[in-house]
Design a protein around this motif. Structure first.
Motif, PDB file in Angstrom:
ATOM      1  N   ASN A  69       0.816  -1.212   0.000  1.00  0.00           N
ATOM      2  CA  ASN A  69       0.000   0.000   0.000  1.00  0.00           C
ATOM      3  C   ASN A  69       0.854   1.269   0.000  1.00  0.00           C
ATOM      4  O   ASN A  69       0.701   2.156   0.828  1.00  0.00           O
ATOM      5  CB  ASN A  69      -0.938  -0.003   1.221  1.00  0.00           C
ATOM      6  N   THR A  70       1.761   1.348  -0.976  1.00  0.00           N
ATOM      7  CA  THR A  70       2.628   2.527  -1.113  1.00  0.00           C
ATOM      8  C   THR A  70       2.445   3.188  -2.482  1.00  0.00           C
ATOM      9  O   THR A  70       3.333   3.924  -2.929  1.00  0.00           O
ATOM     10  CB  THR A  70       4.107   2.144  -0.910  1.00  0.00           C
ATOM     11  N   THR A  71       1.344   2.921  -3.158  1.00  0.00           N
ATOM     12  CA  THR A  71       1.039   3.458  -4.499  1.00  0.00           C
ATOM     13  C   THR A  71       2.169   3.168  -5.484  1.00  0.00           C
ATOM     14  O   THR A  71       2.492   3.987  -6.340  1.00  0.00           O
ATOM     15  CB  THR A  71       0.743   4.970  -4.457  1.00  0.00           C
ATOM     16  N   LEU A  72       2.770   2.024  -5.375  1.00  0.00           N
ATOM     17  CA  LEU A  72       3.865   1.620  -6.251  1.00  0.00           C
ATOM     18  C   LEU A  72       3.322   1.305  -7.644  1.00  0.00           C
ATOM     19  O   LEU A  72       2.312   0.637  -7.793  1.00  0.00           O
ATOM     20  CB  LEU A  72       4.548   0.386  -5.658  1.00  0.00           C
ATOM     21  N   SER A  73       4.020   1.818  -8.671  1.00  0.00           N
ATOM     22  CA  SER A  73       3.662   1.492 -10.052  1.00  0.00           C
ATOM     23  C   SER A  73       4.824   0.754 -10.695  1.00  0.00           C
ATOM     24  O   SER A  73       5.943   0.764 -10.202  1.00  0.00           O
ATOM     25  CB  SER A  73       3.330   2.759 -10.845  1.00  0.00           C
TER      26      SER A  73
ATOM     27  N   ASN B  40      -0.968  -2.245  -4.259  1.00  0.00           N
ATOM     28  CA  ASN B  40      -0.380  -1.172  -5.049  1.00  0.00           C
ATOM     29  C   ASN B  40      -1.086  -1.057  -6.399  1.00  0.00           C
ATOM     30  O   ASN B  40      -2.211  -1.518  -6.566  1.00  0.00           O
ATOM     31  CB  ASN B  40       1.123  -1.420  -5.213  1.00  0.00           C
ATOM     32  N   SER B  41      -0.391  -0.413  -7.353  1.00  0.00           N
ATOM     33  CA  SER B  41      -1.005  -0.156  -8.666  1.00  0.00           C
ATOM     34  C   SER B  41      -0.211  -0.809  -9.782  1.00  0.00           C
ATOM     35  O   SER B  41      -0.141  -0.284 -10.896  1.00  0.00           O
ATOM     36  CB  SER B  41      -1.092   1.362  -8.905  1.00  0.00           C
TER      37      SER B  41
ATOM     38  N   LEU C 221       1.742 -10.396  -4.199  1.00  0.00           N
ATOM     39  CA  LEU C 221       1.293  -9.515  -5.283  1.00  0.00           C
ATOM     40  C   LEU C 221      -0.205  -9.235  -5.208  1.00  0.00           C
ATOM     41  O   LEU C 221      -0.813  -8.794  -6.193  1.00  0.00           O
ATOM     42  CB  LEU C 221       1.624 -10.158  -6.636  1.00  0.00           C
ATOM     43  N   ARG C 222      -0.816  -9.463  -4.079  1.00  0.00           N
ATOM     44  CA  ARG C 222      -2.264  -9.261  -3.950  1.00  0.00           C
ATOM     45  C   ARG C 222      -2.650  -7.798  -4.151  1.00  0.00           C
ATOM     46  O   ARG C 222      -1.864  -6.886  -3.913  1.00  0.00           O
ATOM     47  CB  ARG C 222      -2.725  -9.713  -2.565  1.00  0.00           C
ATOM     48  N   ASP C 223      -3.905  -7.609  -4.557  1.00  0.00           N
ATOM     49  CA  ASP C 223      -4.498  -6.273  -4.662  1.00  0.00           C
ATOM     50  C   ASP C 223      -3.695  -5.345  -5.559  1.00  0.00           C
ATOM     51  O   ASP C 223      -3.338  -4.238  -5.167  1.00  0.00           O
ATOM     52  CB  ASP C 223      -4.660  -5.646  -3.269  1.00  0.00           C
ATOM     53  N   ASN C 224      -3.385  -5.791  -6.750  1.00  0.00           N
ATOM     54  CA  ASN C 224      -2.749  -4.937  -7.745  1.00  0.00           C
ATOM     55  C   ASN C 224      -3.626  -4.901  -8.995  1.00  0.00           C
ATOM     56  O   ASN C 224      -4.816  -5.211  -8.937  1.00  0.00           O
ATOM     57  CB  ASN C 224      -1.338  -5.444  -8.043  1.00  0.00           C
ATOM     58  N   CYS C 225      -3.029  -4.500 -10.129  1.00  0.00           N
ATOM     59  CA  CYS C 225      -3.793  -4.387 -11.380  1.00  0.00           C
ATOM     60  C   CYS C 225      -3.185  -5.276 -12.458  1.00  0.00           C
ATOM     61  O   CYS C 225      -3.198  -4.941 -13.647  1.00  0.00           O
ATOM     62  CB  CYS C 225      -3.807  -2.932 -11.854  1.00  0.00           C
ATOM     63  N   LEU C 226      -2.649  -6.416 -12.073  1.00  0.00           N
ATOM     64  CA  LEU C 226      -1.935  -7.277 -12.998  1.00  0.00           C
ATOM     65  C   LEU C 226      -2.895  -8.113 -13.838  1.00  0.00           C
ATOM     66  O   LEU C 226      -3.692  -8.885 -13.291  1.00  0.00           O
ATOM     67  CB  LEU C 226      -0.998  -8.213 -12.230  1.00  0.00           C
ATOM     68  N   PRO C 227      -2.825  -8.013 -15.184  1.00  0.00           N
ATOM     69  CA  PRO C 227      -3.657  -8.881 -16.037  1.00  0.00           C
ATOM     70  C   PRO C 227      -3.035 -10.260 -16.230  1.00  0.00           C
ATOM     71  O   PRO C 227      -3.718 -11.213 -16.570  1.00  0.00           O
ATOM     72  CB  PRO C 227      -3.712  -8.117 -17.360  1.00  0.00           C
TER      73      PRO C 227
END
Length: 677
Positions: A505-509, A529-530, A548-554
């Motif tokens: 939860n550090t807004t990592l991209s 993160n993002s 890697l939970r709760d990210n935007c990985l397809p």
């Protein structure tokens, strides 16, 4: 006969006709649905385990075949009766467990049977719905007992008649009864060393005078005060557990004791010499009115001065967590020079002061978390402050700064938790227009520090070398939304030592961080993160755990199992990402990696046409549709073009055959050459 190997020795066991396991002189018949004791076991059996059966009666002849028996366990049966002559052939029985039965039904006959055991040392009568009168009858003639458990019964009141003849008793367990009153029940137990009265309904302990007792557990009662007998006699007490009660004041302890562990967690304690509104109660006393029959005794107590009368020089552990303490009286900790563990978490402390020459020179653990600390005072000079401190927990307070150099003199500090405070790390990046740098915490040069938590501290874009001179192995930076506004250059001093890193939860991209330099990392948390693309720099690391939970990985890279990361991973968390159901080649590859545990595999989902599916059980129509969507386009175009080409070829052939004569004449006329017909 079977042979097993363990600890370098050979162990032999066999199975009796009754299905029991025989190991040397021990027979284990637990859980065999037996309704009586088998009579066909080895005659030299010394230990007989009959737990979890359905035995109702232990008859006079039940144990005749086992004269060498010294341990018998009948826990969790339906035992209602032990006939008076049941133990006449087992005079050497030393350990007897009768817990979780129905002995209250015929307790007087069972008592007669027990009285025939002159060598009995340990007796467990827990969970038999026994009253205090029944217990008194059952143990009346057991003067040889050294350990007795009557836990989980329905005992309500104890007096001097219950344990009168147990003169050799060393340990007594009375927990989980309904005891609300004790009237001189233990005075005759001169050898008693361990007493457990936890989980009862005692409202107070007054005139405590069991000088021989070493361990007293009265936790989980409703005790409002604890008053030891006013005496200069030396108490052998080493451990006192008063946790989970309703204590209003610090207990009045024996003046002389060997106390090394004092547990006061989860009470309602406070100190009253100073109140938050500035009022002083220094000269106020409290009087306790003690009524015993026709006699009345008034005890006057000064709530803070009485503490000074107790010798706490041997105390090692003091747990006062989860109370209402908002300050410590002056000199309170000075009485505890041997203290190694101090827990003051979950109180109302607003300040805490450290100084050179502090009496807490032996302290190794100090927990001040979850208070209201706005200030941590320290007199920093040339001397040591808490020189043996190893663990310092200051999490969840209101701190913004720590005294300069406070960690410089803690020569053995290994773990510091500053999470959920509003602190920043030094050095702070210069801000245009600001003359003074904002307050910060300086941990540079603390060579012994290995674990640091800065979760939820509101850290802003870090720069410089905040970890220079440290050897951090565990670093938690989670819940700091602006900490990673740049790259990870400020972590460069930890590339060789850092093993566990949390960036949750550090807004990592995906484009901001390069992990390739952190070759020592074994555990990395990137959850919340993002990330929309799997960071390529992770592939060369040899992580054992990755979150890697709760990210935007397809999707994950299809060749991940061939990378050093894929070969080293032993645990991975993947749920709550928008995976594409048609690009799950990586998922299938991970399923075949030996030794890899997908900890949240049941929660992993993927998306297909606005549907959420589990990759573990994709419907066959979805699989076929995905195969068409992911097929090779060149092959697809070829398949589509082939029918058209064939059609054109056939049409051309038909036209040619139909117009062959005319075409030949036309060619002849063009070329001027005769041809035979």
């Amino acid at each position: 006969l079977a042979v097993g190997w363990g600890s370098g020795a050979v162990t032999a066991w066999a199975t009796s006709p009754s299905g029991c396991e025989l190991v040397r002189s021990t027979t284990d018949c637990a859980g065999r649905w037996l309704n009586s004791i088998p009579g066909n076991l080895r005659g030299d059996t010394e230990e007989l385990l009959l737990d979890d059966n359905t035995i109702r009666v232990l008859g006079n002849a039940s144990l005749l075949s086992y004269p060498q028996l010294w341990r018998l366990s009948l826990t969790k049966n339906r035992l209602e009766l032990i006939e008076p002559g049941a133990f006449l052939s087992s005079q050497g029985l030393r350990m007897l467990s009768l817990a979780d039965n129905l002995l209250s039904t015929n307790y007087s006959l069972t008592a007669a049977a027990l009285s025939a055991l002159p060598a009995l040392r340990t007796l467990d009568l827990a969970g038999n719905r026994l009253t205090e009168d029944m217990v008194s009858v059952l143990v009346w003639n057991l003067s040889s007992l050294e350990s007795l458990s009557v836990a989980r019964n329905i005992i309500m009141r104890l007096d001097s008649s219950v344990f009168t003849n147990l003169t050799q008793l060393l340990e007594l367990n009375l927990e989980k009864n309904y005891i609300f009153e004790i009237d001189q029940a233990f005075e005759g137990l001169q050898r008693l060393q361990r007493l457990n009265i936890a989980y009862n309904y005692l409202p107070c302990v007054v005139e405590f005078g069991l000088t021989q007792l070493r361990v007293l557990n009265v936790s989980n009662n409703v005790i409002e005060w604890f008053l030891a007998l006013e005496s200069d006699d030396l108490f052998e007490l080493e451990v006192l557990d008063l946790s989970h009660n309703r204590l209003l004041f610090f207990p009045v302890l024996p003046r002389q004791s060997k106390l090394h562990s004092l547990l006061l967690k989860d009470n309602e304690m406070s100190f009253y010499q100073r109140l938050p509104n500035g009022t002083s109660l220094a000269n106020v006393t409290v009087q306790f009115l003690l009524i015993d029959g026709n006699s009345t005794n008034v005890t006057t107590v000064s709530l803070w001065d009485e503490i000074c009368h107790s010798n706490l020089s041997s105390l090692h552990l003091l747990d006062m967590s989860q109370n209402q303490v908002w300050y410590l009286p002056e000199g309170f900790l000075a009485q505890m020079p041997s203290l190694t563990h101090l827990k003051l978490n979950q109180n109302c402390l607003e300040s805490f002061h450290l100084s050179e020459g502090d009496p807490l020179a032996m302290l190794t653990e100090l927990d001040l978390s979850q208070n209201r600390l706005e200030e941590l005072g320290a007199e920093v000079g040339t001397g040591d402050i808490l020189p043996n401190l190893q663990l310092f927990n200051l999490s969840t307070n209101r701190l913004q700064v720590l005294p300069p150099g406070v960690f410089t003199y803690t020569r053995k500090i290994t773990t510091v938790d500053l999470s959920h405070n509003r602190v920043d790390l030094c050095p702070q990046p210069a801000v245009a227009g600001e003359v003074e740098s904002p307050p910060c915490v300086d941990i540079r040069g603390v060579e012994t520090l290995t674990h640091l938590s800065l979760a939820g501290c509101g850290l802003r874009g870090l720069g410089g070398h905040p970890f220079q001179g440290t050897s951090l192995m565990h670093l938690d930076l989670s819940d700091n939304h602006q900490a990673l506004s740049g790259d990870l250059a400020w972590l460069q001093d930890l590339t060789l030592t850092l093993q566990v890193l949390s960036l949750r939860n550090t807004t990592l991209s995906s484009t901001t961080v390069d992990f390739s330099a952190f070759n020592s990392l074994v555990r990395l948390d990137l959850s919340g993160n993002s990330l929309s693309v799997f960071p390529a720099s992770l592939g060369i690391l040899k992580l054992r755990s990755l979150d890697l939970r709760d990210n935007c990985l397809p999707a994950l890279p299809t060749d991940i199992v061939q990378t050093p990361l894929g070969r080293s991973l032993r645990e991975v968390y993947l749920s709550r990402n928008p995976y594409n159901c048609c690009t799950l080649g990586w998922w299938d590859s991970l399923q075949h990696v030996e030794g890899l545990h997908i900890a949240d595999g049941q929660e992993v989902t993927c998306s297909y046409a606005s549907r959420t599916l589990s990759p573990r059980a994709l419907p066959e129509p979805v699989r076929w549709s995905c195969r068409w969507q992911t097929a090779d386009l060149a092959l697809l175009y070829l398949v589509l073009a082939l029918p058209t080409c064939l059609t054109l070829l056939v049409a051309f052939a038909l036209v040619f055959l139909t117009l062959k004569q005319k075409l030949l004449k036309m060619v002849k006329s063009w070329c001027g050459v005769s041809s035979p017909y």
